[in-house]
Enzyme design. Structure first.
Site, PDB file in Angstrom:
ATOM      1  CB  SER A  94      -1.006  -0.009   1.348  1.00 32.38           C
ATOM      2  OG  SER A  94      -0.062  -0.164   2.295  1.00 32.38           O
ATOM      3  CG  ASP A 138       6.521  -3.574  -1.726  1.00 32.82           C
ATOM      4  OD1 ASP A 138       6.607  -4.621  -1.917  1.00 32.82           O
ATOM      5  OD2 ASP A 138       5.998  -3.021  -0.559  1.00 32.82           O
TER       6      ASP A 138
END
Ligand code: PMV
Length: 299
Positions: A94, A138
């Protein structure tokens, strides 16, 4: 117009990727949407649905990340609104997704026409605030999407997946910071250097086999590799009783494989459920786990 970025799941290879080994990762959508506006005040970011606002100079990690992003882009005088479609700190990338969406929003506000490398560089500066020493998986997946094998040295090598793969994702509700979990593995490695390197090498071979299984559509094989990876992650001290219970419940419900995804210490479990998706979701529901199904590898 809003700018978007993906979330990610690591199918195999978290933590060992920090030590130069490969990992097998896939983007998930929706991730984060962000919009930027010109502003005279300090650079700030409002995040929904958390209903929180962060600003450069407020002493928060997000305030520091905004500062790093604005310096990397060489741009000030803006504020941002972001909508998170991912749980924060759940191992689904996230924070990187937020960084990439924000970099893209600022770039589109100012007509910067940033190339891919510039977005990645700004998002890496953002990620370093949270992780210290991120492998880069990520923010690379957040920006590029798709499925592939990622290494620190070579970045993402995309895989050609024949058909989208459905994954159950269950959120344990537990949270631990990625920074702390990466530090946990660093301590294990300090205490048992040889054994840890062997563990990282073993995980690397699971990743190589996993990539072949995924390309061949051998989901049963991929599931078995996920189970082996989970045992090795537990030996690195990043699993928890709840994550183990969720993996066990998924396997007993007929999943081909299940493992934690991301840094561990809590966060999410992924399960390759095959024809037993409903049974896996029911088993998790009985444990009080919030879950959803995503498709990865769709073009
Ligand atoms: O928990 P997340 O989504 O930040 O994923 C972390 C993945 C690690 O391999 C543990 C760290 C990294 O930088 O690759």
């Amino acid at each position: 117009m809003s700018s978007i970025a993906h979330g990610k799941v690591i199918l195999l290879g978290e933590h060992s990727v920090v030590y130069g080994r490969p990992c097998l990762a896939a983007a998930i959508a929706p991730g984060v949407e962000a919009t930027a506006r010109d502003s005279d005040g300090p650079v700030s970011l409002h995040v929904s649905p958390w209903q929180c606002t962060f600003a450069v100079g407020d002493g928060s990690d997000l305030g520091r990340a905004l500062d790093a992003l604005s310096q990397a882009l060489g741009v000030t005088g803006f504020d941002l609104d972001a909508v998170m479609h991912l749980p924060g700190g759940g191992g689904l990338g996230s924070s990187a997704s937020l960084g990439v969406a924000c970099a893209r929003a600022v770039s589109s506000l100012r007509g910067l026409m940033l190339d891919h490398e510039a977005v990645l560089a700004a998002a890496l500066a953002w990620e370093k605030v949270f992780h210290g020493n991120p492998s880069g998986v990520d923010h690379t997946l957040a920006a590029m999407g798709g499925v592939g094998v990622f290494t620190k040295a070579e970045g993402l090598r995309r895989l050609d997946v024949r058909a989208p793969v459905r994954l159950c994702i269950g959120d344990s509700g537990e949270r631990a910071s990625t920074r702390d979990m990466v530090a946990t593995v660093a301590r294990v490695r300090e205490m048992r250097p040889e054994a840890s390197e062997k563990t990282f090498d073993a995980i690397a071979s699971l990743v190589r086999n996993g990539a072949l299984a995924l390309e061949a559509g051998d989901l049963r094989g991929l599931g078995e590799l996920m189970n082996l990876n989970q045992a090795l992650l537990a030996s690195l001290m990043v699993s928890t009783e709840r994550l183990e219970a969720m993996c066990r419940a998924a396997r007993e419900a007929g999943a081909y494989g299940a493992k934690l995804t991301g840094a561990g210490g809590g966060g999410c479990v992924i399960a390759l459920a095959g024809p037993n998706e409903r049974a896996v979701l029911d088993a998790w529901e009985a444990l009080g786990v919030r879950a959803k199904v995503v498709e990865v590898g769709a073009s």
